[in-house]
Motif scaffolding. Structure first.
Motif, PDB file in Angstrom:
ATOM      1  N   VAL A 227      52.458  32.867  38.552  1.00 34.36           N
ATOM      2  CA  VAL A 227      52.351  32.379  39.925  1.00 34.36           C
ATOM      3  C   VAL A 227      53.640  32.709  40.679  1.00 34.36           C
ATOM      4  CG1 VAL A 227      51.838  30.394  41.392  1.00 34.36           C
ATOM      5  CG2 VAL A 227      51.042  30.428  39.001  1.00 34.36           C
TER       6      VAL A 227
ATOM      7  N   ALA B 290      50.205  24.082  42.612  1.00 33.49           N
ATOM      8  CA  ALA B 290      49.925  25.465  42.226  1.00 33.49           C
ATOM      9  C   ALA B 290      50.156  25.680  40.734  1.00 33.49           C
ATOM     10  CB  ALA B 290      50.791  26.422  43.038  1.00 33.49           C
TER      11      ALA B 290
ATOM     12  N   GLU C  48      45.874  28.834  41.076  1.00 34.87           N
ATOM     13  CA  GLU C  48      46.410  29.847  41.976  1.00 34.87           C
ATOM     14  C   GLU C  48      47.357  30.798  41.245  1.00 34.87           C
ATOM     15  OE1 GLU C  48      47.201  27.968  46.216  1.00 34.87           O
ATOM     16  OE2 GLU C  48      47.644  26.518  44.635  1.00 34.87           O
ATOM     17  N   THR C  49      47.491  31.982  41.802  1.00 39.31           N
ATOM     18  CA  THR C  49      48.471  32.938  41.286  1.00 39.31           C
ATOM     19  C   THR C  49      49.432  33.410  42.369  1.00 39.31           C
ATOM     20  OG1 THR C  49      46.944  34.780  41.682  1.00 39.31           O
ATOM     21  CG2 THR C  49      46.948  33.792  39.466  1.00 39.31           C
ATOM     22  N   ASP C  50      49.082  33.194  43.624  1.00 42.86           N
ATOM     23  CA  ASP C  50      49.944  33.640  44.723  1.00 42.86           C
ATOM     24  C   ASP C  50      49.906  32.586  45.822  1.00 42.86           C
ATOM     25  OD1 ASP C  50      51.501  36.043  45.856  1.00 42.86           O
ATOM     26  OD2 ASP C  50      50.121  35.537  47.491  1.00 42.86           O
ATOM     27  N   VAL C  51      51.093  32.071  46.165  1.00 45.03           N
ATOM     28  CA  VAL C  51      51.182  31.015  47.181  1.00 45.03           C
ATOM     29  C   VAL C  51      52.142  31.491  48.266  1.00 45.03           C
ATOM     30  CG1 VAL C  51      51.592  28.558  47.613  1.00 45.03           C
ATOM     31  CG2 VAL C  51      50.828  29.314  45.341  1.00 45.03           C
TER      32      VAL C  51
END
Length: 225
Positions: free
Chosen positions: A173, A212, A217-220
Motif C-alpha cells: 500500500v 487502508a 486498498e493498495t493505493d491511497v
C-alpha cells in the motif's frame, strides 16, 4: 485483516506524529507491535503497553534488515510493516548540498527499499506493507525538488513491488497524504519551510492510514484524505 489480535506489526518511524499514532492504534486493537526509531528515549516515551522497541538509524545500510529481524525474533512472525520514517529539506536544487541529498535518499528512498527487501521473504501470507510517501510524489514542488524526487521514487518503488509481492500473497500500500500538521516541516534537515496553509489533523490522517492498512486498498492518493 480486520481482526489483528495476535498479529505482529513493525512500525518504523514510530516516534513521529503519524508513526506513533499508527502504532498506538494497532496496539489498541490487540496487535503485537514492534516500534522503531532513532532515539531510545523517544521510543520509551511513547508509552505503548507491551510494545517492543528497537533503536535504529536508517541511514546505516544494515539497519532495516536488523529491525525486521528483531521484530520477527520477538514475535515469531511478521504480518505487517508500516514505513512512517522520513525527513524533508527545502531550498532550490542549486542550494541543496550533497550531504543533504544523501540523507534524503537514504531515509526517504533507500530505507524503504531495504525494509521491503528484508520483510518480503519473512512476512506471513496475507500480510501487508504500507509506506507513507507524500503529496509531492504526485505534485512535485519548486524549492522541494530533491524531496519531491525522493518521494516520487519511493511511490514508484511501491507500485512496482506490488506486483512482485502479490505472488507471495502480500499487499503493498502506498499512501500519499496532503500536508499534515506533523511538525516535520519545522524539523527540516536543510532550508526554511515556505508559508504553508493549515494542514490536516494527524489523528484523522492516522485513522485513515490504519483503515487502508487493515482493509483492501493498495493505493491511497492525496484526494482520498
Amino acid at each position: 485483516m480486520s481482526d489483528i489480535s495476535g498479529k505482529a506489526f513493525l512500525v518504523v518511524g514510530a516516534t513521529g506524529a503519524l508513526g506513533s499514532r499508527i502504532a498506538r492504534l494497532l496496539a489498541d486493537r490487540g496487535a503485537d507491535v514492534t516500534v522503531s526509531g532513532r532515539s531510545a528515549d523517544a521510543l520509551e516515551g511513547l508509552g505503548i503497553d507491551g510494545a517492543h522497541a528497537v533503536t535504529a538509524d536508517l541511514r546505516e545500510p544494515d539497519a532495516p534488515r536488523s529491525v525486521v529481524a528483531a521484530a520477527v525474533e520477538r514475535h515469531g512472525r511478521l504480518d505487517g510493516l508500516v514505513i512512517a520514517a522520513g525527513v524533508v529539506a527545502f531550498g532550490a536544487v542549486t542550494d541543496i548540498d550533497d550531504d543533504t541529498v544523501d540523507d534524503l535518499l537514504l531515509i526517504d528512498f533507500l530505507a524503504p527499499l531495504r525494509l521491503i527487501r528484508a520483510a518480503l521473504p519473512v512476512m506471513e501470507a496475507g500480510g501487508v506493507i504500507l509506506g507513507i510517501s507524500a503529496v509531492v510524489a504526485e505534485k512535485p514542488l519548486p524549492n522541494m525538488a530533491v524531496y519531491s524526487a525522493a518521494k516520487a521514487a519511493t511511490a514508484a518503488l511501491f507500485t512496482a513491488v506490488r506486483g512482485e509481492a502479490r505472488r507471495r500473497k502480500i499487499r503493498v500500500v502506498d499512501v500519499r497524504p496532503p500536508h499534515t500538521e506533523t511538525g516535520l516541516a519545522n524539523r527540516a534537515i536543510a532550508g526554511e519551510p515556505p508559508k504553508l496553509p493549515t494542514g490536516l489533523d494527524p489523528d484523522a490522517v492516522a485513522d485513515r492510514i490504519v483503515e487502508a492498512l487493515l482493509g483492501k486498498e493498495t493505493d491511497v492518493p492525496s484526494d482520498a484524505f
